[in-house]
Motif scaffolding. Sequence first.
Motif, PDB file in Angstrom:
ATOM      1  N   UNK A   1      46.674 -16.979  41.437  1.00 38.02           N
ATOM      2  CA  UNK A   1      45.540 -17.508  40.681  1.00 38.02           C
ATOM      3  C   UNK A   1      45.916 -17.895  39.259  1.00 38.02           C
ATOM      4  N   UNK A   2      47.087 -17.498  38.801  1.00 36.82           N
ATOM      5  CA  UNK A   2      47.510 -17.862  37.443  1.00 36.82           C
ATOM      6  C   UNK A   2      47.768 -19.350  37.311  1.00 36.82           C
ATOM      7  N   UNK A   3      47.926 -20.035  38.433  1.00 35.87           N
ATOM      8  CA  UNK A   3      48.122 -21.480  38.386  1.00 35.87           C
ATOM      9  C   UNK A   3      49.565 -21.906  38.201  1.00 35.87           C
ATOM     10  N   UNK A   4      50.498 -20.963  38.187  1.00 32.06           N
ATOM     11  CA  UNK A   4      51.901 -21.355  38.040  1.00 32.06           C
ATOM     12  C   UNK A   4      52.374 -22.050  39.320  1.00 32.06           C
ATOM     13  N   UNK A   5      53.191 -23.103  39.186  1.00 32.99           N
ATOM     14  CA  UNK A   5      53.697 -23.817  40.374  1.00 32.99           C
ATOM     15  C   UNK A   5      54.761 -22.981  41.085  1.00 32.99           C
ATOM     16  N   UNK A   6      54.303 -22.006  41.853  1.00 32.93           N
ATOM     17  CA  UNK A   6      55.206 -21.029  42.430  1.00 32.93           C
ATOM     18  C   UNK A   6      54.776 -20.716  43.858  1.00 32.93           C
ATOM     19  N   UNK A   7      55.767 -20.430  44.719  1.00 33.18           N
ATOM     20  CA  UNK A   7      55.504 -20.001  46.087  1.00 33.18           C
ATOM     21  C   UNK A   7      55.811 -18.511  46.199  1.00 33.18           C
ATOM     22  N   UNK A   8      55.027 -17.814  47.001  1.00 31.68           N
ATOM     23  CA  UNK A   8      55.231 -16.390  47.225  1.00 31.68           C
ATOM     24  C   UNK A   8      55.444 -16.142  48.709  1.00 31.68           C
ATOM     25  N   UNK A   9      56.431 -15.341  49.026  1.00 29.47           N
ATOM     26  CA  UNK A   9      56.728 -15.008  50.413  1.00 29.47           C
ATOM     27  C   UNK A   9      56.731 -13.497  50.572  1.00 29.47           C
TER      28      UNK A   9
ATOM     29  N   UNK B   1      64.108 -16.610  41.534  1.00 29.60           N
ATOM     30  CA  UNK B   1      65.209 -17.572  41.503  1.00 29.60           C
ATOM     31  C   UNK B   1      65.542 -17.970  40.073  1.00 29.60           C
ATOM     32  N   UNK B   2      65.256 -17.075  39.139  1.00 31.38           N
ATOM     33  CA  UNK B   2      65.496 -17.352  37.729  1.00 31.38           C
ATOM     34  C   UNK B   2      66.926 -17.085  37.309  1.00 31.38           C
ATOM     35  N   UNK B   3      67.167 -16.971  35.987  1.00 30.09           N
ATOM     36  CA  UNK B   3      68.534 -16.794  35.481  1.00 30.09           C
ATOM     37  C   UNK B   3      69.104 -15.409  35.720  1.00 30.09           C
ATOM     38  N   UNK B   4      68.264 -14.442  36.103  1.00 28.16           N
ATOM     39  CA  UNK B   4      68.758 -13.095  36.340  1.00 28.16           C
ATOM     40  C   UNK B   4      68.865 -12.284  35.062  1.00 28.16           C
ATOM     41  N   UNK B   5      69.325 -11.063  35.202  1.00 29.78           N
ATOM     42  CA  UNK B   5      69.468 -10.140  34.078  1.00 29.78           C
ATOM     43  C   UNK B   5      70.919  -9.707  33.986  1.00 29.78           C
TER      44      UNK B   5
ATOM     45  N   UNK C   1      57.202 -15.709  35.893  1.00 27.51           N
ATOM     46  CA  UNK C   1      57.467 -16.288  34.578  1.00 27.51           C
ATOM     47  C   UNK C   1      58.912 -16.752  34.435  1.00 27.51           C
ATOM     48  N   UNK C   2      59.826 -16.112  35.152  1.00 25.87           N
ATOM     49  CA  UNK C   2      61.235 -16.447  34.972  1.00 25.87           C
ATOM     50  C   UNK C   2      61.816 -17.287  36.103  1.00 25.87           C
ATOM     51  N   UNK C   3      60.982 -17.664  37.065  1.00 27.44           N
ATOM     52  CA  UNK C   3      61.433 -18.553  38.137  1.00 27.44           C
ATOM     53  C   UNK C   3      61.190 -20.002  37.737  1.00 27.44           C
ATOM     54  N   UNK C   4      62.001 -20.908  38.224  1.00 22.13           N
ATOM     55  CA  UNK C   4      61.772 -22.336  37.928  1.00 22.13           C
ATOM     56  C   UNK C   4      60.531 -22.836  38.646  1.00 22.13           C
ATOM     57  N   UNK C   5      59.950 -23.900  38.122  1.00 25.76           N
ATOM     58  CA  UNK C   5      58.768 -24.494  38.752  1.00 25.76           C
ATOM     59  C   UNK C   5      59.089 -24.886  40.190  1.00 25.76           C
ATOM     60  N   UNK C   6      58.209 -24.528  41.105  1.00 26.24           N
ATOM     61  CA  UNK C   6      58.432 -24.819  42.511  1.00 26.24           C
ATOM     62  C   UNK C   6      59.303 -23.808  43.209  1.00 26.24           C
ATOM     63  N   UNK C   7      59.731 -22.764  42.502  1.00 29.62           N
ATOM     64  CA  UNK C   7      60.578 -21.740  43.098  1.00 29.62           C
ATOM     65  C   UNK C   7      59.791 -20.789  43.974  1.00 29.62           C
ATOM     66  N   UNK C   8      60.509 -19.851  44.577  1.00 32.73           N
ATOM     67  CA  UNK C   8      59.890 -18.896  45.499  1.00 32.73           C
ATOM     68  C   UNK C   8      60.153 -17.478  45.024  1.00 32.73           C
ATOM     69  N   UNK C   9      59.104 -16.701  44.985  1.00 33.45           N
ATOM     70  CA  UNK C   9      59.206 -15.271  44.688  1.00 33.45           C
ATOM     71  C   UNK C   9      59.070 -14.510  45.999  1.00 33.45           C
TER      72      UNK C   9
END
Length: 336
Positions: free
Chosen positions: A200-208, A264-268, A238-246
Motif C-alpha cells: 500500500x505504500x505505492x512503491x514500484x515493488x513486487x513481493x513474493x 535486490x539492493x546493494x546489500x550490507x 526502500x533499498x531495492x531498485x524500482x520494479x525489483x522483488x522482495x
Amino acid sequence: MRPLDPVRSIKAKLGVLVAVTVAVAAVLPLAGSRLGLDPLLTVPVTVAGALLLTQLLARGMTSPLREMTAAARTMATGDYSHRVTASSRDEVGELARAFNTMAADLEAVDRQRRDLVANVSHELRTPVTALRALLENLADGVVDPDPEQLRTALDQTERLSHLVSDLLDLSRVDAGLRALDAQPMEVRPFLEDAVREAALTGRPMHFAVAVEPSDLVVRADRARLHQLVANLLDNAARHSPAGGTVHVRAHSSEAGIVLEVSDEGPGIDPAERTAVFERFTTGTGAGQLDGGTGLGLAIARWVTDLHGGSIEVADTTTGCRIRACLPEHLPEGAPT
C-alpha cells in the motif's frame, strides 16, 4: 608506589601494614642501642620512620578511593571519561573495576542520549522543512493545491508519523516492556497480510511469499511479530531498485521457525552487519533521503529478543537477506 597490590585481601594488607610498622618500631631502637645513640634521639626517629613507612603503604592502598572520589566529582559535571587505576587484587581493586564499568556504561548512555537528540532533530527537520515550504507555496498561491502537491504533503506527514511510531516503540524498549500475548497462528496468512500492507505504500515493488510447509504455525505475539516483519519489508523495499522483488520466506528448522526477507539492493557490507541493528545506523548506501530512520532494524532485534530468538544479516550473493529465528517455545518467564 603500590607495593601491596599483589595481596588479594584488604585484611591481609592491613595485617602486613601492622606487621611492618611493628618490625620497624622494634628494629630501629635495637639498632640505635647497638650504635650507642641516645634513646631520646632513637625514639623520635623510630616513630618518624614507622609513620613514614605506614604513610607510604597506606597511600598505595587508598589511592583508588581517592581516584574514584575525583572521578565521581567530574562525572557530576557530565564528564564520564575518567577511569580509575585498578591494579590491586583486593576488595578496593574490585570496587575500582566496577566503578570503571559503571563509568563506561554511563558514558555510553550519555553518548546515546546526545545521538538520539541529534538524530531525531535531523530526522524531524527534513519533513517539517518540506511541509513548511509546500504550505507556504500553497498559502502564497505560488502552486495550486493539486493532487500531486497534496500527495507530497501526505508523504511527508506519513514520514513524520512513521518516525513518531518508531520512537514510541523505542521508548518501550528502554522501559523494558516485555508483555507478550503469544498465540498460535498460521504463518502464510500472516505474511500475506503483512505483504499487502507493505504494497500500500505505492512503491514500484513486487513481493513474493514462500512458506514451507504451507500450514506452518508459529506461537508468537501477533502485534510484535507484525512490527518485525513490517520493518523488514519496509527496509527491503526502500533499498531495492524500482520494479525489483522482495522475497519473504518462512520454514521450520531445528532452531525453530526461520523468517527471511531478502531484496535486490546493494546489500550490507560484512563489517557493518552487526552495527545495522543499532539505533540510527543505516549502513553504507542507506541514505536518509528515502525516509529511513535507522530505528526499524533496532526494533526488529528487540522483537526477536523478546521472543527469545535471534536476528542476523545472512550471507547472500546479491542484495541483502535478513534472517530472524524464533524458537518453538517462548523463553521461561515471558508472560503470555
